[in-house]
Structures are given as structure tokens and as C-alpha cells.
Design a protein around this motif. Structure first.
Motif, PDB file in Angstrom:
ATOM      1  N   TYR A 133       2.223  -0.689   8.990  1.00 38.45           N
ATOM      2  CA  TYR A 133       3.049  -1.335   7.976  1.00 38.45           C
ATOM      3  C   TYR A 133       4.165  -2.139   8.634  1.00 38.45           C
ATOM      4  CZ  TYR A 133       0.893   1.734   4.517  1.00 38.45           C
ATOM      5  OH  TYR A 133      -0.004   2.372   3.708  1.00 38.45           O
ATOM      6  N   ASN A 134       4.442  -3.298   8.077  1.00 40.22           N
ATOM      7  CA  ASN A 134       5.606  -4.076   8.485  1.00 40.22           C
ATOM      8  C   ASN A 134       6.830  -3.362   7.921  1.00 40.22           C
ATOM      9  OD1 ASN A 134       7.788  -5.923   8.421  1.00 40.22           O
ATOM     10  ND2 ASN A 134       6.374  -7.650   8.485  1.00 40.22           N
ATOM     11  N   THR A 135       7.785  -3.022   8.774  1.00 39.01           N
ATOM     12  CA  THR A 135       8.960  -2.278   8.306  1.00 39.01           C
ATOM     13  C   THR A 135       9.741  -3.043   7.247  1.00 39.01           C
ATOM     14  OG1 THR A 135      10.297  -3.160  10.117  1.00 39.01           O
ATOM     15  CG2 THR A 135       9.252  -1.030  10.463  1.00 39.01           C
ATOM     16  N   GLN A 136       9.634  -4.353   7.245  1.00 35.80           N
ATOM     17  CA  GLN A 136      10.364  -5.150   6.260  1.00 35.80           C
ATOM     18  C   GLN A 136       9.710  -5.132   4.886  1.00 35.80           C
ATOM     19  OE1 GLN A 136      13.385  -6.235   7.101  1.00 35.80           O
ATOM     20  NE2 GLN A 136      12.845  -5.172   8.982  1.00 35.80           N
ATOM     21  N   ASN A 137       8.518  -4.571   4.807  1.00 34.68           N
ATOM     22  CA  ASN A 137       7.823  -4.574   3.524  1.00 34.68           C
ATOM     23  C   ASN A 137       7.278  -3.201   3.147  1.00 34.68           C
ATOM     24  OD1 ASN A 137       7.023  -5.925   1.207  1.00 34.68           O
ATOM     25  ND2 ASN A 137       4.988  -6.348   2.001  1.00 34.68           N
ATOM     26  N   LEU A 138       7.937  -2.152   3.593  1.00 35.77           N
ATOM     27  CA  LEU A 138       7.480  -0.805   3.239  1.00 35.77           C
ATOM     28  C   LEU A 138       7.539  -0.547   1.732  1.00 35.77           C
ATOM     29  CD1 LEU A 138       8.867   1.526   6.030  1.00 35.77           C
ATOM     30  CD2 LEU A 138       6.492   1.081   5.461  1.00 35.77           C
ATOM     31  N   MET A 139       8.450  -1.227   1.068  1.00 35.48           N
ATOM     32  CA  MET A 139       8.584  -1.036  -0.380  1.00 35.48           C
ATOM     33  C   MET A 139       7.860  -2.129  -1.161  1.00 35.48           C
ATOM     34  SD  MET A 139      12.512   0.300  -0.366  1.00 35.48           S
ATOM     35  CE  MET A 139      12.632   0.326  -2.137  1.00 35.48           C
ATOM     36  N   ILE A 144       4.583 -12.277  -1.858  1.00 38.50           N
ATOM     37  CA  ILE A 144       3.190 -12.081  -1.466  1.00 38.50           C
ATOM     38  C   ILE A 144       2.662 -13.192  -0.556  1.00 38.50           C
ATOM     39  CG2 ILE A 144       2.196 -13.216  -3.488  1.00 38.50           C
ATOM     40  CD1 ILE A 144       0.101 -10.878  -3.458  1.00 38.50           C
ATOM     41  N   LYS A 145       3.247 -14.377  -0.627  1.00 41.06           N
ATOM     42  CA  LYS A 145       2.769 -15.486   0.191  1.00 41.06           C
ATOM     43  C   LYS A 145       3.614 -15.709   1.436  1.00 41.06           C
ATOM     44  CE  LYS A 145       0.549 -17.823  -3.652  1.00 41.06           C
ATOM     45  NZ  LYS A 145       0.492 -19.020  -4.483  1.00 41.06           N
ATOM     46  N   SER A 146       4.335 -14.686   1.885  1.00 35.28           N
ATOM     47  CA  SER A 146       5.069 -14.741   3.154  1.00 35.28           C
ATOM     48  C   SER A 146       4.155 -14.238   4.272  1.00 35.28           C
ATOM     49  CB  SER A 146       6.322 -13.868   3.104  1.00 35.28           C
ATOM     50  OG  SER A 146       7.261 -14.409   2.225  1.00 35.28           O
ATOM     51  N   PRO A 147       4.338 -14.744   5.506  1.00 33.40           N
ATOM     52  CA  PRO A 147       3.467 -14.297   6.597  1.00 33.40           C
ATOM     53  C   PRO A 147       3.759 -12.860   7.031  1.00 33.40           C
ATOM     54  CG  PRO A 147       5.110 -15.846   7.412  1.00 33.40           C
ATOM     55  CD  PRO A 147       5.268 -15.797   5.929  1.00 33.40           C
ATOM     56  N   PHE A 148       2.723 -12.182   7.426  1.00 35.78           N
ATOM     57  CA  PHE A 148       2.775 -10.846   8.029  1.00 35.78           C
ATOM     58  C   PHE A 148       3.480  -9.790   7.168  1.00 35.78           C
ATOM     59  CE2 PHE A 148       2.401 -13.739  11.679  1.00 35.78           C
ATOM     60  CZ  PHE A 148       1.193 -13.275  12.177  1.00 35.78           C
ATOM     61  N   THR A 149       3.288  -9.844   5.871  1.00 33.94           N
ATOM     62  CA  THR A 149       3.892  -8.830   5.011  1.00 33.94           C
ATOM     63  C   THR A 149       2.884  -7.779   4.543  1.00 33.94           C
ATOM     64  OG1 THR A 149       3.558 -10.207   3.054  1.00 33.94           O
ATOM     65  CG2 THR A 149       5.696 -10.373   4.166  1.00 33.94           C
ATOM     66  N   LYS A 150       1.605  -8.035   4.753  1.00 37.96           N
ATOM     67  CA  LYS A 150       0.599  -7.064   4.311  1.00 37.96           C
ATOM     68  C   LYS A 150       0.454  -5.956   5.342  1.00 37.96           C
ATOM     69  CE  LYS A 150      -3.505  -9.189   6.329  1.00 37.96           C
ATOM     70  NZ  LYS A 150      -3.870  -8.125   7.242  1.00 37.96           N
ATOM     71  N   LYS A 151      -0.107  -4.844   4.907  1.00 37.69           N
ATOM     72  CA  LYS A 151      -0.406  -3.791   5.865  1.00 37.69           C
ATOM     73  C   LYS A 151      -1.645  -4.202   6.647  1.00 37.69           C
ATOM     74  CE  LYS A 151      -2.608  -1.009   2.265  1.00 37.69           C
ATOM     75  NZ  LYS A 151      -2.525   0.240   1.514  1.00 37.69           N
ATOM     76  N   PHE A 152      -1.783  -3.647   7.836  1.00 36.92           N
ATOM     77  CA  PHE A 152      -2.891  -3.972   8.712  1.00 36.92           C
ATOM     78  C   PHE A 152      -3.718  -2.715   8.934  1.00 36.92           C
ATOM     79  CE2 PHE A 152      -4.769  -4.023  12.945  1.00 36.92           C
ATOM     80  CZ  PHE A 152      -5.468  -5.223  12.916  1.00 36.92           C
ATOM     81  N   LYS A 153      -5.015  -2.808   8.676  1.00 31.76           N
ATOM     82  CA  LYS A 153      -5.904  -1.658   8.836  1.00 31.76           C
ATOM     83  C   LYS A 153      -6.886  -1.916   9.972  1.00 31.76           C
ATOM     84  CE  LYS A 153      -6.225  -0.010   4.079  1.00 31.76           C
ATOM     85  NZ  LYS A 153      -7.198   0.510   3.096  1.00 31.76           N
ATOM     86  N   MET A 154      -7.153  -0.860  10.713  1.00 29.56           N
ATOM     87  CA  MET A 154      -8.219  -0.957  11.711  1.00 29.56           C
ATOM     88  C   MET A 154      -9.064   0.300  11.671  1.00 29.56           C
ATOM     89  SD  MET A 154      -6.652  -0.211  15.510  1.00 29.56           S
ATOM     90  CE  MET A 154      -8.287  -0.168  16.180  1.00 29.56           C
TER      91      MET A 154
END
Length: 191
Positions: A133-139, A144-154
Motif C-alpha cells: 500500500y502507498n502510505t499516502q493512500n491507506l485511507m 482515483i486518477k493520481s499516479p501510484f495511489t492504488k495498492k500493488f499485488k504480486m
């Protein structure tokens, strides 16, 4: 136009870390420690066996952990002058083993008192995604159209190692497979 890196957070991965003999030996040692409940650690999630056992003939793994952390340190030092000014020549590490049973997961957490954290997956594929999770978007309050705000799954691969800055919040989704998730997690501190 000039470009300057504002903040950086990367995931470093290595595949095919061990050969078949090393992998079999390590798995046998883990199963033996689990069977005998050797050096069990508290604070684990439900359905997870955790131990601080140090395995024999596993220098290949600790070398890979430290080599990967060293590569990440060099990479970040080239981009972050403050980080570079704090560096010393020593890397210290600690590791522990996790065996997650079917139906278990790991709750959202971070390892903020370390430089880097990582996981070596002995058995990981299809046993639950590792989610960052991006710490800036935990909440989930970023546009929604800002870069790198989604969680990343692998979906971790068997016999692979991942490393990331320790401050990154992460979790592991429920193991819905028909096999255990077996890994060795570790933290690295720059001395």
C-alpha cells in the motif's frame, strides 16, 4: 522539462535463488523445526507457525538477502543524497520462518525500524498475494486518477526473493490454496 525523483519505493526481486538440493535441505530443516516446535516466536497471525531457527548450510540464502539489500542500497544512494550521507559499510540482518496454513493470512503491517524487509518464498505461488500500500493512500482518500495511489499485488513465485523498503505497509491475503505458504522473512539494517 526537468524531472526530479520526489519519493521512491521499489520492489526488488530475484528468482531461482536456490538449487534443488539447497531447497530440499532447507524445507526438511523447516519441517523438522516445526514438528519439534523449535524456537517458536510469539506475535504471529492465526494459522501461522513462526520460528527464529537458524538453519545449517543456508549461507546461500543469507548471502542472497544481503546481496539484494546491498544492490538496493546502492540504487537508492544514487538517487537520495540524504540516504547516501547516512550509509556505513555494514548490513545487519535478522530472519524468521513462517509456515502459513490454508485459510491463514498476514494482517497489514510494516517494519519501520529497519532499512529493508524481504521474503524468500520456498512455497508461495498461489498461496495468497503479497499486497503493498502507498502510505499516502491507506485511507483511500487520494483522487482515483493520481499516479501510484492504488495498492500493488504480486503473486509470489516459489524459490524467489523479494525486497522492499521496510516502511512500506504490506499484508498477505488469505491462503486459499491446498498447500502451506512457507517462507523466510527478514529485515536488514544499514549499520
Amino acid at each position: 522539462m526537468e524531472r526530479q525523483l520526489l519519493f521512491g519505493c521499489d520492489l526488488f526481486t530475484k528468482t531461482n535463488v536456490a538449487n534443488e538440493t539447497q531447497l530440499t535441505d532447507l524445507l526438511n530443516q523447516i519441517n523438522n523445526a516445526k514438528e519439534k516446535n523449535i524456537l517458536i516466536q510469539g506475535g504471529s497471525n492465526d494459522g501461522c507457525w513462526r520460528s527464529s531457527v537458524r538453519y545449517k548450510s543456508a549461507e546461500w540464502l543469507t548471502n542472497c538477502m544481503l546481496d539484494t539489500a546491498s544492490e538496493a542500497t546502492i540504487y537508492y544512494a544514487e538517487q537520495d543524497t540524504h540516504f547516501r550521507s547516512l550509509l556505513s559499510k555494514s548490513l545487519n540482518y535478522d530472519y524468521w520462518t513462517n509456515v502459513n496454513e490454508i485459510g491463514s493470512g498476514n494482517v497489514l503491517h510494516s517494519h519501520k525500524t529497519y532499512s529493508f524487509s524481504g521474503i524468500y518464498y520456498i512455497q508461495g505461488e498461489d498461496t495468497g498475494d503479497l499486497v503493498f500500500y502507498n502510505t499516502q493512500n491507506l485511507m483511500y482518500d487520494c483522487y482515483i486518477k493520481s499516479p501510484f495511489t492504488k495498492k500493488f499485488k504480486m503473486n509470489p513465485k516459489d524459490n524467489s526473493l523479494v525486497l522492499f523498503p521496510s516502511w512500506v505497509p504490506h499484508e498477505v491475503e488469505e491462503n486459499k490454496s491446498d498447500r502451506q505458504r512457507i517462507n523466510i522473512a527478514f529485515n536488514v539494517t544499514i549499520g
